[in-house]
Design a protein around this motif. Structure first.
Motif, PDB file in Angstrom:
ATOM      1  N   PRO A  13       0.700  -1.658  -0.177  1.00 16.98           N
ATOM      2  CA  PRO A  13      -0.215   0.096  -0.139  1.00 16.98           C
ATOM      3  C   PRO A  13       0.760   0.918  -0.031  1.00 16.98           C
ATOM      4  O   PRO A  13       0.459   2.003  -0.075  1.00 16.98           O
ATOM      5  N   VAL A  14       2.403   1.108  -0.403  1.00 14.22           N
ATOM      6  CA  VAL A  14       3.158   2.325  -0.323  1.00 14.22           C
ATOM      7  C   VAL A  14       3.716   1.887  -1.330  1.00 14.22           C
ATOM      8  O   VAL A  14       4.423   1.014  -1.634  1.00 14.22           O
ATOM      9  N   PRO A  15       4.546   2.742  -1.949  1.00 14.20           N
ATOM     10  CA  PRO A  15       5.654   3.425  -2.964  1.00 14.20           C
ATOM     11  C   PRO A  15       6.637   2.715  -2.791  1.00 14.20           C
ATOM     12  O   PRO A  15       7.636   2.827  -1.937  1.00 14.20           O
ATOM     13  N   MET A  16       6.603   1.542  -3.150  1.00 17.44           N
ATOM     14  CA  MET A  16       7.749   0.612  -3.633  1.00 17.44           C
ATOM     15  C   MET A  16       8.841   0.689  -4.613  1.00 17.44           C
ATOM     16  O   MET A  16       7.673   0.225  -6.084  1.00 17.44           O
ATOM     17  N   VAL A  17      10.358   0.373  -4.618  1.00 19.40           N
ATOM     18  CA  VAL A  17      10.283  -0.194  -5.391  1.00 19.40           C
ATOM     19  C   VAL A  17      11.663  -1.616  -5.678  1.00 19.40           C
ATOM     20  O   VAL A  17      12.391  -1.187  -4.379  1.00 19.40           O
ATOM     21  N   PHE A  18      12.150  -2.753  -6.223  1.00 15.55           N
ATOM     22  CA  PHE A  18      13.050  -3.360  -7.058  1.00 15.55           C
ATOM     23  C   PHE A  18      13.720  -2.590  -7.895  1.00 15.55           C
ATOM     24  O   PHE A  18      13.549  -2.718  -8.447  1.00 15.55           O
ATOM     25  N   ALA A  19      15.702  -2.200  -7.377  1.00 13.33           N
ATOM     26  CA  ALA A  19      15.901  -1.544  -8.498  1.00 13.33           C
ATOM     27  C   ALA A  19      18.022  -2.414  -8.172  1.00 13.33           C
ATOM     28  O   ALA A  19      18.008  -3.254  -7.230  1.00 13.33           O
ATOM     29  N   THR A  20      18.137  -2.698  -9.288  1.00 14.33           N
ATOM     30  CA  THR A  20      19.547  -3.665  -8.954  1.00 14.33           C
ATOM     31  C   THR A  20      20.685  -2.046  -9.680  1.00 14.33           C
ATOM     32  O   THR A  20      19.609  -1.870 -11.015  1.00 14.33           O
TER      33      THR A  20
END
Length: 186
Positions: A13-20
Motif C-alpha cells: 500500500p506504499v510506494p515501493m521499488v526493487f532495483a539492481t
C-alpha cells in the motif's frame, strides 16, 4: 511483478521499488504515481531521471553506498523530481541484499513528505540540503560527520554558514526556519 513471500509489490500500500545497480527493475503503481508516471514508464530506467540534478543522484548514491550494508535498513530525506520537473521532499528507506555491493539488489520504500520545497531551500547546495536534513532529524555534528564521512569541523562550518544565511542563532531556530519555508513556485 517481483514477489515478496505471499505478496507482490503491487499488493504493497506504499510506494515501493526493487532495483539492481540503481535501475528500477520493478515497482508498484503507487511508486510510479508518486512521480507522475505510469508503471511501464519507469520500469527498466535509471533512478537518475527522478532527481532534480545528476549531482543529487551521484551524491545520494555515494551516501547510500557507504551506509547500506547488506541486510541493514538505511533511510534519508531528499528532494526528488517527478514528471514535468515537479520537486518534492521524500523520505526513502532501503534494504540491500549484498553487503559487498549494496546496489546489486535493493528494495526501497518512498514516502512523500509535507515539507515544502521552497526557492530558498532549493537554492542551498546539495551538501547543505543534506546536512540540513540530518540536522532536522536531530543528529549531532559528530553523527552527521560520521554519516557523511566528513570532519566534524566541516559540519560545524556548514551549520554556521547555514545559520548565518538564515539569520538564526542556534540549531533549534535553524530547524524551525528550514521546516517553515514557504513552498516555491513549482
Amino acid at each position: 511483478m517481483s514477489t515478496v513471500p505471499g505478496f507482490t509489490l503491487a499488493d504493497m500500500p506504499v510506494p515501493m521499488v526493487f532495483a539492481t545497480h540503481r535501475i528500477i527493475r520493478d515497482c508498484n503503481d503507487e511508486f510510479a504515481a508518486l512521480f507522475g508516471y505510469q508503471r511501464a514508464e519507469v520500469v527498466d530506467t535509471s533512478f537518475s531521471r527522478l532527481y532534480p540534478a545528476i549531482a543529487d543522484f551521484v551524491r545520494t548514491g555515494d551516501m547510500w553506498r557507504h551506509h547500506l550494508p547488506g541486510g541493514a535498513v538505511y533511510h534519508d530525506e531528499r528532494i526528488m523530481a517527478g514528471a514535468g520537473g515537479k520537486r518534492f521532499w521524500c523520505r526513502v528507506n532501503g534494504r540491500a541484499r549484498d553487503a559487498s555491493d549494496p546496489f546489486a539488489a535493493a528494495l526501497y520504500c518512498f514516502e512523500p513528505m509535507s515539507r515544502p520545497v521552497s526557492d530558498t531551500t532549493y537554492r542551498l547546495t546539495g551538501r547543505q540540503r543534506q546536512i540540513m536534513t540530518l540536522v532536522a532529524q536531530g543528529k549531532t555534528n559528530a553523527a552527521i560527520a560520521a554519516e557523511l564521512d566528513l570532519s566534524q569541523r566541516t559540519i560545524e562550518a556548514h551549520r554556521l554558514r547555514l545559520a548565518r544565511s538564515a539569520g538564526v542563532a542556534n540549531a533549534a531556530e535553524l530547524v524551525a526556519w528550514f521546516l517553515s519555508q514557504p513552498a516555491g513556485s513549482d
